[in-house]
Design a protein around this motif. Structure first.
Motif, PDB file in Angstrom:
ATOM      1  N   PHE A 170       0.879  -1.174   0.000  1.00 42.13           N
ATOM      2  CA  PHE A 170       0.000   0.000   0.000  1.00 42.13           C
ATOM      3  C   PHE A 170       0.913   1.219   0.000  1.00 42.13           C
ATOM      4  O   PHE A 170       1.185   1.826   1.019  1.00 42.13           O
ATOM      5  CB  PHE A 170      -0.914  -0.048   1.230  1.00 42.13           C
ATOM      6  N   THR A 171       1.397   1.546  -1.189  1.00 41.81           N
ATOM      7  CA  THR A 171       2.390   2.602  -1.354  1.00 41.81           C
ATOM      8  C   THR A 171       1.789   3.968  -1.015  1.00 41.81           C
ATOM      9  O   THR A 171       0.563   4.136  -1.005  1.00 41.81           O
ATOM     10  CB  THR A 171       2.904   2.625  -2.804  1.00 41.81           C
ATOM     11  N   PRO A 172       2.642   4.957  -0.791  1.00 41.65           N
ATOM     12  CA  PRO A 172       2.122   6.304  -0.504  1.00 41.65           C
ATOM     13  C   PRO A 172       1.200   6.849  -1.601  1.00 41.65           C
ATOM     14  O   PRO A 172       0.194   7.483  -1.300  1.00 41.65           O
ATOM     15  CB  PRO A 172       3.387   7.151  -0.369  1.00 41.65           C
ATOM     16  N   VAL A 173       1.512   6.591  -2.861  1.00 42.95           N
ATOM     17  CA  VAL A 173       0.653   7.118  -3.927  1.00 42.95           C
ATOM     18  C   VAL A 173      -0.683   6.368  -3.959  1.00 42.95           C
ATOM     19  O   VAL A 173      -1.735   6.983  -4.167  1.00 42.95           O
ATOM     20  CB  VAL A 173       1.358   7.108  -5.306  1.00 42.95           C
ATOM     21  N   ARG A 174      -0.681   5.061  -3.726  1.00 44.57           N
ATOM     22  CA  ARG A 174      -1.941   4.308  -3.670  1.00 44.57           C
ATOM     23  C   ARG A 174      -2.799   4.800  -2.513  1.00 44.57           C
ATOM     24  O   ARG A 174      -4.005   4.953  -2.641  1.00 44.57           O
ATOM     25  CB  ARG A 174      -1.659   2.817  -3.518  1.00 44.57           C
ATOM     26  N   ARG A 175      -2.157   5.034  -1.376  1.00 43.29           N
ATOM     27  CA  ARG A 175      -2.872   5.537  -0.196  1.00 43.29           C
ATOM     28  C   ARG A 175      -3.464   6.909  -0.483  1.00 43.29           C
ATOM     29  O   ARG A 175      -4.604   7.195  -0.147  1.00 43.29           O
ATOM     30  CB  ARG A 175      -1.924   5.602   1.005  1.00 43.29           C
ATOM     31  N   ASP A 195      -0.252  17.693  -4.369  1.00 42.86           N
ATOM     32  CA  ASP A 195       0.283  17.159  -3.116  1.00 42.86           C
ATOM     33  C   ASP A 195       1.712  16.646  -3.262  1.00 42.86           C
ATOM     34  O   ASP A 195       2.226  15.970  -2.363  1.00 42.86           O
ATOM     35  CB  ASP A 195      -0.628  16.037  -2.592  1.00 42.86           C
ATOM     36  N   GLY A 196       2.358  16.947  -4.403  1.00 41.87           N
ATOM     37  CA  GLY A 196       3.766  16.610  -4.574  1.00 41.87           C
ATOM     38  C   GLY A 196       4.060  15.230  -5.130  1.00 41.87           C
ATOM     39  O   GLY A 196       5.202  14.782  -5.106  1.00 41.87           O
ATOM     40  N   PHE A 197       3.040  14.550  -5.629  1.00 46.40           N
ATOM     41  CA  PHE A 197       3.268  13.246  -6.251  1.00 46.40           C
ATOM     42  C   PHE A 197       3.489  13.458  -7.740  1.00 46.40           C
ATOM     43  O   PHE A 197       3.408  14.559  -8.243  1.00 46.40           O
ATOM     44  CB  PHE A 197       2.073  12.312  -5.990  1.00 46.40           C
ATOM     45  N   GLY A 198       3.752  12.398  -8.469  1.00 48.46           N
ATOM     46  CA  GLY A 198       4.026  12.491  -9.899  1.00 48.46           C
ATOM     47  C   GLY A 198       2.908  13.138 -10.683  1.00 48.46           C
ATOM     48  O   GLY A 198       1.746  13.138 -10.275  1.00 48.46           O
ATOM     49  N   SER A 199       3.260  13.691 -11.834  1.00 49.39           N
ATOM     50  CA  SER A 199       2.258  14.376 -12.649  1.00 49.39           C
ATOM     51  C   SER A 199       1.995  13.668 -13.972  1.00 49.39           C
ATOM     52  O   SER A 199       1.322  14.215 -14.831  1.00 49.39           O
ATOM     53  CB  SER A 199       2.706  15.816 -12.912  1.00 49.39           C
ATOM     54  N   GLN A 200       2.523  12.470 -14.148  1.00 50.19           N
ATOM     55  CA  GLN A 200       2.297  11.721 -15.376  1.00 50.19           C
ATOM     56  C   GLN A 200       1.079  10.799 -15.209  1.00 50.19           C
ATOM     57  O   GLN A 200       0.910  10.180 -14.152  1.00 50.19           O
ATOM     58  CB  GLN A 200       3.532  10.891 -15.726  1.00 50.19           C
ATOM     59  N   PRO A 201       0.225  10.683 -16.228  1.00 50.59           N
ATOM     60  CA  PRO A 201      -0.982   9.852 -16.113  1.00 50.59           C
ATOM     61  C   PRO A 201      -0.753   8.435 -15.587  1.00 50.59           C
ATOM     62  O   PRO A 201      -1.578   7.945 -14.806  1.00 50.59           O
ATOM     63  CB  PRO A 201      -1.541   9.849 -17.545  1.00 50.59           C
ATOM     64  N   PRO A 202       0.337   7.747 -15.963  1.00 47.86           N
ATOM     65  CA  PRO A 202       0.498   6.384 -15.424  1.00 47.86           C
ATOM     66  C   PRO A 202       0.526   6.325 -13.889  1.00 47.86           C
ATOM     67  O   PRO A 202       0.132   5.309 -13.313  1.00 47.86           O
ATOM     68  CB  PRO A 202       1.839   5.918 -16.008  1.00 47.86           C
ATOM     69  N   VAL A 203       0.934   7.398 -13.240  1.00 50.76           N
ATOM     70  CA  VAL A 203       0.962   7.416 -11.768  1.00 50.76           C
ATOM     71  C   VAL A 203      -0.443   7.187 -11.222  1.00 50.76           C
ATOM     72  O   VAL A 203      -0.668   6.329 -10.359  1.00 50.76           O
ATOM     73  CB  VAL A 203       1.545   8.759 -11.246  1.00 50.76           C
ATOM     74  N   ALA A 204      -1.403   7.934 -11.739  1.00 52.20           N
ATOM     75  CA  ALA A 204      -2.784   7.800 -11.273  1.00 52.20           C
ATOM     76  C   ALA A 204      -3.391   6.481 -11.740  1.00 52.20           C
ATOM     77  O   ALA A 204      -4.039   5.786 -10.956  1.00 52.20           O
ATOM     78  CB  ALA A 204      -3.628   8.971 -11.768  1.00 52.20           C
ATOM     79  N   LEU A 236      -4.989   3.555  -9.424  1.00 55.10           N
ATOM     80  CA  LEU A 236      -6.404   3.224  -9.588  1.00 55.10           C
ATOM     81  C   LEU A 236      -6.591   1.752  -9.961  1.00 55.10           C
ATOM     82  O   LEU A 236      -7.484   1.085  -9.433  1.00 55.10           O
ATOM     83  CB  LEU A 236      -7.050   4.126 -10.644  1.00 55.10           C
ATOM     84  N   ASP A 237      -5.744   1.245 -10.843  1.00 55.42           N
ATOM     85  CA  ASP A 237      -5.822  -0.160 -11.227  1.00 55.42           C
ATOM     86  C   ASP A 237      -5.617  -1.062 -10.010  1.00 55.42           C
ATOM     87  O   ASP A 237      -6.359  -2.028  -9.820  1.00 55.42           O
ATOM     88  CB  ASP A 237      -4.781  -0.468 -12.308  1.00 55.42           C
ATOM     89  N   PHE A 238      -4.644  -0.744  -9.179  1.00 53.29           N
ATOM     90  CA  PHE A 238      -4.400  -1.509  -7.956  1.00 53.29           C
ATOM     91  C   PHE A 238      -5.626  -1.474  -7.042  1.00 53.29           C
ATOM     92  O   PHE A 238      -6.076  -2.509  -6.549  1.00 53.29           O
ATOM     93  CB  PHE A 238      -3.180  -0.940  -7.209  1.00 53.29           C
ATOM     94  N   LEU A 239      -6.177  -0.290  -6.820  1.00 58.12           N
ATOM     95  CA  LEU A 239      -7.322  -0.142  -5.914  1.00 58.12           C
ATOM     96  C   LEU A 239      -8.544  -0.891  -6.431  1.00 58.12           C
ATOM     97  O   LEU A 239      -9.250  -1.542  -5.659  1.00 58.12           O
ATOM     98  CB  LEU A 239      -7.642   1.343  -5.704  1.00 58.12           C
ATOM     99  N   VAL A 240      -8.802  -0.834  -7.733  1.00 61.91           N
ATOM    100  CA  VAL A 240      -9.946  -1.537  -8.313  1.00 61.91           C
ATOM    101  C   VAL A 240      -9.712  -3.044  -8.269  1.00 61.91           C
ATOM    102  O   VAL A 240     -10.604  -3.807  -7.872  1.00 61.91           O
ATOM    103  CB  VAL A 240     -10.230  -1.045  -9.755  1.00 61.91           C
ATOM    104  N   THR A 241      -8.530  -3.485  -8.650  1.00 59.51           N
ATOM    105  CA  THR A 241      -8.204  -4.913  -8.660  1.00 59.51           C
ATOM    106  C   THR A 241      -8.394  -5.549  -7.288  1.00 59.51           C
ATOM    107  O   THR A 241      -8.858  -6.676  -7.173  1.00 59.51           O
ATOM    108  CB  THR A 241      -6.753  -5.132  -9.143  1.00 59.51           C
ATOM    109  N   HIS A 242      -8.071  -4.802  -6.245  1.00 57.83           N
ATOM    110  CA  HIS A 242      -8.131  -5.348  -4.891  1.00 57.83           C
ATOM    111  C   HIS A 242      -9.391  -4.935  -4.123  1.00 57.83           C
ATOM    112  O   HIS A 242      -9.467  -5.091  -2.907  1.00 57.83           O
ATOM    113  CB  HIS A 242      -6.857  -4.989  -4.131  1.00 57.83           C
TER     114      HIS A 242
END
Length: 170
Positions: free
Chosen positions: A43-48, A73-82, A86-92
Motif C-alpha cells: 500500500f504505497t504512498p501514492v496508492r494511499r 500534493d507533490g506526487f508524480g504528474s504523469q498519467p500512469p501514476v494515477a 487506480l488499477d491496484f485499488l480496483v483490482t483489490h
C-alpha cells in the motif's frame, strides 16, 4: 489469505445520507491498510493518497482530476501514476470504476465480498453504492437458462439524489 468477509451488508446505500465523513475517510484508509497487510500487498504512498482522494468525496472522480490532486500534493504528474494506483485499488476491491462516468469511487464496503450497484446523480455526479443481489440473481437465472456464462456485471442507475431533488423540480 484475505481478510474480506463474505457477509453481505444490509446497510442503506452509502453516499447520499448524512454521516461522519471524517470517520468515513479514516475508516476507509484503515480498512485498506489492514487488507493490504493481511494480503501481503504494498500500500504505497501514492496508492494511499489516491484512495484518500476518492474517500474525501462520494462522487466519482476522473483519473485526470485525481492526477491534478496528486500533483498538488507533490506526487508524480504523469498519467500512469494515477492509472497504476487506480488499477491496484480496483483490482483489490478498494475502489470501483463507474463505467457511465469513466470515473472512480472508493468502495463503501472494502471489508466485504459484495456485488455493488451504483446510483449516480445526473446533476452532481454523487454516487451511492448499494448491494444488488436481487438484480444479479435475476441475471444469473437468465444466463443459466440460456447457457451464458457471466464473467462481469456492472449495475449502474442514473437519476437524481435527495440533495438535488429540489433542483431537478425547479
Amino acid at each position: 489469505m484475505t481478510s474480506v468477509s463474505s457477509n453481505i451488508s444490509t446497510e442503506a446505500p452509502l453516499g447520499f445520507e448524512r454521516h461522519d465523513h471524517a470517520a468515513c475517510v479514516t475508516d476507509g484508509l484503515s480498512a485498506a491498510e489492514t487488507r493490504c497487510a493481511d494480503d501481503g500487498l504494498r500500500f504505497t504512498p501514492v496508492r494511499r493518497k489516491v484512495l484518500e482522494i476518492l474517500l474525501q468525496e462520494h462522487r466519482a472522480l476522473g483519473a485526470y482530476v485525481i492526477l491534478d490532486r496528486l500533483r498538488d500534493d507533490g506526487f508524480g504528474s504523469q498519467p500512469p501514476v494515477a492509472y497504476r494506483a487506480l488499477d491496484f485499488l480496483v483490482t483489490h476491491g478498494l475502489a470501483h470504476k463507474i463505467e457511465r462516468l469513466n470515473a472512480f469511487i472508493a468502495c463503501a464496503h472494502p471489508d466485504q465480498i459484495h456485488a455493488p450497484a451504483f446510483m449516480i446523480c445526473r446533476l452532481c455526479d454523487s454516487v451511492a453504492e448499494a448491494q444488488s443481489e436481487t438484480t444479479r440473481s435475476a441475471l444469473a437465472s437468465a444466463a443459466k437458462a440460456t447457457g451464458f456464462r457471466i464473467e462481469r456485471t456492472v449495475v449502474e442507475a442514473e437519476g437524481v439524489c435527495p440533495g438535488c431533488a429540489g433542483k431537478a423540480d425547479a
